[in-house]
Design an enzyme around this catalytic site. Sequence first.
Site, mmCIF file in Angstrom:
data_model
loop_
_atom_site.group_PDB
_atom_site.id
_atom_site.type_symbol
_atom_site.label_atom_id
_atom_site.label_comp_id
_atom_site.label_asym_id
_atom_site.label_seq_id
_atom_site.Cartn_x
_atom_site.Cartn_y
_atom_site.Cartn_z
ATOM 1 N N ASP A 121 0.830 -1.348 0.086
ATOM 2 C CA ASP A 121 -0.257 -0.069 -0.029
ATOM 3 C C ASP A 121 0.746 1.284 -0.107
ATOM 4 O O ASP A 121 2.035 1.094 0.407
ATOM 5 C CB ASP A 121 -0.885 0.013 1.157
ATOM 6 C CG ASP A 121 -2.017 0.851 1.143
ATOM 7 O OD1 ASP A 121 -2.351 1.440 -0.213
ATOM 8 O OD2 ASP A 121 -3.025 0.876 1.815
ATOM 9 N N ASP A 122 -0.005 2.277 -0.455
ATOM 10 C CA ASP A 122 1.278 3.575 -0.398
ATOM 11 C C ASP A 122 1.318 4.111 0.923
ATOM 12 O O ASP A 122 2.383 4.713 1.324
ATOM 13 C CB ASP A 122 0.395 4.566 -1.434
ATOM 14 C CG ASP A 122 -1.089 5.191 -0.747
ATOM 15 O OD1 ASP A 122 -1.722 4.253 -0.086
ATOM 16 O OD2 ASP A 122 -1.611 5.831 -1.308
ATOM 17 N N ASP B 139 -2.348 4.486 7.620
ATOM 18 C CA ASP B 139 -2.642 5.786 8.458
ATOM 19 C C ASP B 139 -3.100 5.278 9.771
ATOM 20 O O ASP B 139 -2.382 5.231 10.626
ATOM 21 C CB ASP B 139 -3.766 6.519 7.441
ATOM 22 C CG ASP B 139 -4.186 7.617 8.177
ATOM 23 O OD1 ASP B 139 -3.851 7.961 9.250
ATOM 24 O OD2 ASP B 139 -4.515 8.623 7.303
#
Length: 168
Positions: free
Chosen positions: A102-103, A106
């Site tokens: 994933d980028d 969070d």
Amino acid sequence: MTANTTPGKAFPVSWDQFHRDCRALTWRLNETGPFHAVVAITRGGLVPAAIVARELGVRVIDTVCIVSYDHNQKSELKVLKDISDATAKLGGGTGKGLLIVDDLVDTGATARVVRAMIPDAHFAAVYAKPLGKPLVDTFITEVSQDTWIYFPWDLDLAFAPPLRDGAA
């Protein structure tokens, strides 16, 4: 970031920087593999997954499609597409030998859902925030929880809204 709030700090990332960060992630992952397949968390994980898969020589790329944001507003988590049965079988049903990419991790909400699907997979993200950091095995850059990362696909010298929202 919580719903209806503006970011405390902005962290714009250029295409060049993102590519360098993805390659740096791959250098770390190269010591961890080999991997049977890459599972990209869409949409943010598509670009880093392509770069990582290329650099590691992995030819099987699957996606798990999860929605947790509408532009910059946090929304209810929704799984739109699960990992394919064929990919899950490569990981023995538990994810062993699979690489999740994933980028950004969070709050960790998305990571928890994907981890539950394939708990033994290796989870890599380019960027990590403190709340999500414990859920990833490998990442490159940590940013504060109140930082909003502007990825290169969201920028055009200035913010570019999605075409469906009326962008020219």
